[in-house]
Design an enzyme around this catalytic site. Structure first.
Site, PDB file in Angstrom:
ATOM      1  N   TYR A  99       9.521  16.681  -0.593  1.00  0.00           N
ATOM      2  CA  TYR A  99       9.548  18.069  -1.051  1.00  0.00           C
ATOM      3  C   TYR A  99      10.384  18.904  -0.086  1.00  0.00           C
ATOM      4  CZ  TYR A  99       8.146  22.465  -3.109  1.00  0.00           C
ATOM      5  OH  TYR A  99       8.173  23.692  -3.738  1.00  0.00           O
ATOM      6  N   GLN A 103       3.886  21.915  -9.532  1.00  0.00           N
ATOM      7  CA  GLN A 103       4.436  21.100 -10.623  1.00  0.00           C
ATOM      8  C   GLN A 103       5.419  20.055 -10.111  1.00  0.00           C
ATOM      9  OE1 GLN A 103       4.648  24.387 -10.314  1.00  0.00           O
ATOM     10  NE2 GLN A 103       6.733  25.141 -10.631  1.00  0.00           N
ATOM     11  N   ASN A 117       4.772  25.745   0.802  1.00  0.00           N
ATOM     12  CA  ASN A 117       3.858  26.877   0.921  1.00  0.00           C
ATOM     13  C   ASN A 117       2.415  26.417   0.757  1.00  0.00           C
ATOM     14  OD1 ASN A 117       3.392  26.538  -1.841  1.00  0.00           O
ATOM     15  ND2 ASN A 117       4.709  28.238  -2.445  1.00  0.00           N
ATOM     16  N   GLN A 153      10.357  32.072  15.242  1.00  0.00           N
ATOM     17  CA  GLN A 153       9.353  31.281  14.536  1.00  0.00           C
ATOM     18  C   GLN A 153       8.457  32.140  13.647  1.00  0.00           C
ATOM     19  OE1 GLN A 153       9.313  27.754  14.481  1.00  0.00           O
ATOM     20  NE2 GLN A 153      11.297  28.371  15.280  1.00  0.00           N
ATOM     21  N   HIS A 171       9.254  32.583   9.817  1.00  0.00           N
ATOM     22  CA  HIS A 171       8.949  31.569   8.803  1.00  0.00           C
ATOM     23  C   HIS A 171       8.115  32.152   7.666  1.00  0.00           C
ATOM     24  CE1 HIS A 171      10.422  27.614   9.949  1.00  0.00           C
ATOM     25  NE2 HIS A 171      10.196  27.909  11.212  1.00  0.00           N
ATOM     26  N   GLU A 194       1.923  23.187  16.752  1.00  0.00           N
ATOM     27  CA  GLU A 194       2.955  22.394  16.079  1.00  0.00           C
ATOM     28  C   GLU A 194       4.198  22.294  16.968  1.00  0.00           C
ATOM     29  OE1 GLU A 194       5.696  22.552  12.001  1.00  0.00           O
ATOM     30  OE2 GLU A 194       4.478  24.274  12.581  1.00  0.00           O
ATOM     31  N   HIS A 195       4.689  23.440  17.409  1.00  0.00           N
ATOM     32  CA  HIS A 195       5.834  23.500  18.319  1.00  0.00           C
ATOM     33  C   HIS A 195       5.363  24.029  19.670  1.00  0.00           C
ATOM     34  CE1 HIS A 195       7.436  24.540  14.209  1.00  0.00           C
ATOM     35  NE2 HIS A 195       8.172  23.472  14.490  1.00  0.00           N
ATOM     36  N   ASP A 206      14.314  22.210  14.744  1.00  0.00           N
ATOM     37  CA  ASP A 206      14.171  22.511  13.316  1.00  0.00           C
ATOM     38  C   ASP A 206      15.389  22.079  12.520  1.00  0.00           C
ATOM     39  OD1 ASP A 206      11.642  23.552  13.370  1.00  0.00           O
ATOM     40  OD2 ASP A 206      12.257  25.660  13.304  1.00  0.00           O
ATOM     41  N   HIS A 227     -20.125 -14.933   3.010  1.00  0.00           N
ATOM     42  CA  HIS A 227     -19.053 -15.053   3.986  1.00  0.00           C
ATOM     43  C   HIS A 227     -19.204 -16.355   4.790  1.00  0.00           C
ATOM     44  CE1 HIS A 227     -18.164 -10.883   3.106  1.00  0.00           C
ATOM     45  NE2 HIS A 227     -17.200 -10.850   4.024  1.00  0.00           N
TER      46      HIS A 227
END
Length: 435
Positions: A119, A181, A204, A249, A252, A319-320, A353, A412
């Site tokens: 995506y 979708q 998103n 940042q 975003h 994250e960063h 990035d 077994h």
């Protein structure tokens, strides 16, 4: 001294997260039941696009022709860096085997998943780099089929630069469909596409929630929230550079947290003065996003020393993570929880990035405490195998039978018994669970 918050967030990345769940769940159920037609219905409603959703080669070629040569060169440069880094990562996982006992061999094999769905966000911004990051790593991993999916713009389709990036990085199909979708179409194998084995890429909150709900039916790279960034800075840091990186940042999205952790109060106060000025100088959309993110989600924290700064950062698990401080090797050795680490003023999250080669699809919302980001390994299954001679299986069978009976799993145990009886008919074995 305890941590001092010069600025405290009023919201968190989890705020309002549950509000989208019911909407996403309904859309996924509708598309699973209604197939192509229902996906097209939602695409018309949300994407407002009436063109062909599965791009033909002629449409791809036409889009590529609209991309300036200078931008094409930059995309090729970034793709080459990401490809070479992914190839290096792949080389760290190899097929291996070892002899467990004489005559009994076990091994490991790395197998790429068959179909990947990548995506690529294209709403507020055209995330060219996301096409490079996701498609390239899938290609290096060896996925047989790669679908790149990106929201089309009304009357235009997928951004030409995204089409070009996806194409040169190895996408087999390009789907002009966004949001839930698009994710559903890749998962359920609509429009003649193979069903995706794994979904990757940022998006998103609706895309993130769709991946969360679908996990299990399909693999995902991670459950991601809004992007977040933390800067560790001491008195040696340049306040203007720190403030610029925070703003870069925050743009975003309205809910993208940014944090400054420092042991220098003067630096903190200077950064807090600079950030609003830098935000005001951005273009309108970027300004709106950064302003809301700074107002509602940003924090500025003053600590007593670098050890407390590092502990604070590990707790946030950003994250960063950027370090603009002295003794970078100390920070590299000490820090343990981050998606990607940027050491020194000479590098920045923006580099990662877009173009350095390390992947920008990274764990958010504290997930860096237990996982890393997207890599070539995410597309690969590490599986095991074994093979044995009859003599080599003897000691394994004896141990298996006794352990199984101790556990109460007689079936077994008998799978081991039958082999011992067949292979060694003249021998007696103690296969009971008694001491």
């Amino acid at each position: 001294m305890p941590r001092e918050y010069l600025k405290k967030a009023t919201l968190t990345a989890q705020s309002h997260a549950s509000e989208v769940h019911d909407t996403v769940k309904t859309i996924l159920a509708d598309i699973e039941a209604g197939g192509d037609d229902k996906a097209l219905e939602y695409a018309l409603k949300f994407d407002k696009f009436e063109g062909n959703v599965l791009m033909t080669q002629d449409e791809i070629d036409a889009a590529i022709a609209r991309v300036p040569e200078k931008l094409k060169a930059d995309i090729r440069f970034a793709h080459d860096n990401v490809r070479r880094f992914a190839e290096t990562q792949k080389a760290t996982v190899s097929d291996v085997q070892m002899e467990i006992v004489p005559g009994f061999v076990a091994g490991q094999k790395a197998i790429p998943v068959d179909a990947a769905g990548c995506y690529v966000p294209g709403g507020r911004y055209s995330h060219i780099a996301s096409a490079i990051m996701t498609v390239t790593t899938a290609k290096v991993a060896g996925c047989r089929h790669i679908t790149a999916c990106s929201p089309p713009r009304p009357g235009e389709g997928v951004a030409p630069a995204i089409v070009y990036a996806a194409h040169i990085c190895g996408a087999d199909s390009i789907l002009a469909m966004g949001g839930v979708q698009g994710v559903a179409a890749m998962t359920y194998g609509l429009f003649g596409l193979p069903r995706a084995n794994i979904l990757v890429g940022p998006g998103n909150q609706f895309v993130a929630e769709a991946k969360r709900i679908l996990y299990g039916k399909v693999g995902i790279d991670m459950i991601a929230g809004p992007t977040d960034s933390l800067i560790l800075a001491d008195s040696s840091a340049d306040a203007h550079v720190v403030a610029t990186d925070l703003v870069s940042q925050a743009e975003h999205g309205y809910n993208s947290p940014v944090w400054l952790v420092t042991d220098d109060r003067d630096l903190a106060q200077k950064v807090m003065e600079l950030v609003p000025v830098l935000i005001d100088d951005l273009p309108e959309l970027n300004r709106e996003n950064a302003s809301a993110a700074w107002r509602d989600y940003a924090e500025v924290i003053v600590c007593s020393d670098r050890e407390e700064m590092a502990a604070c950062s590990d707790e946030y698990a950003p994250e960063h993570l950027t370090v603009q401080a002295e003794d970078l090797d100390w920070w590299l050795d000490r820090l343990t929880c981050y998606g990607s680490l940027f050491l020194g003023e000479e590098t920045t999250v923006s580099y990662g990035d877009k173009a350095t080669g390390t992947n920008h699809v990274l764990p958010t919302s504290g997930a860096a405490s237990y996982t890393g980001g997207l890599s070539v390994h995410k597309y690969m299954k590490i599986v095991t195998w074994q093979r044995a001679t009859r003599e080599g299986s003897k000691s394994i069978a004896e141990a298996t039978a006794r352990i199984s009976r101790l556990e109460g799993m007689e079936g077994h145990a008998r799978a081991a018994d039958v082999r011992l009886a067949k292979y060694f008919p003249d021998e007696q074995f103690d296969l009971t669970a008694d001491g």
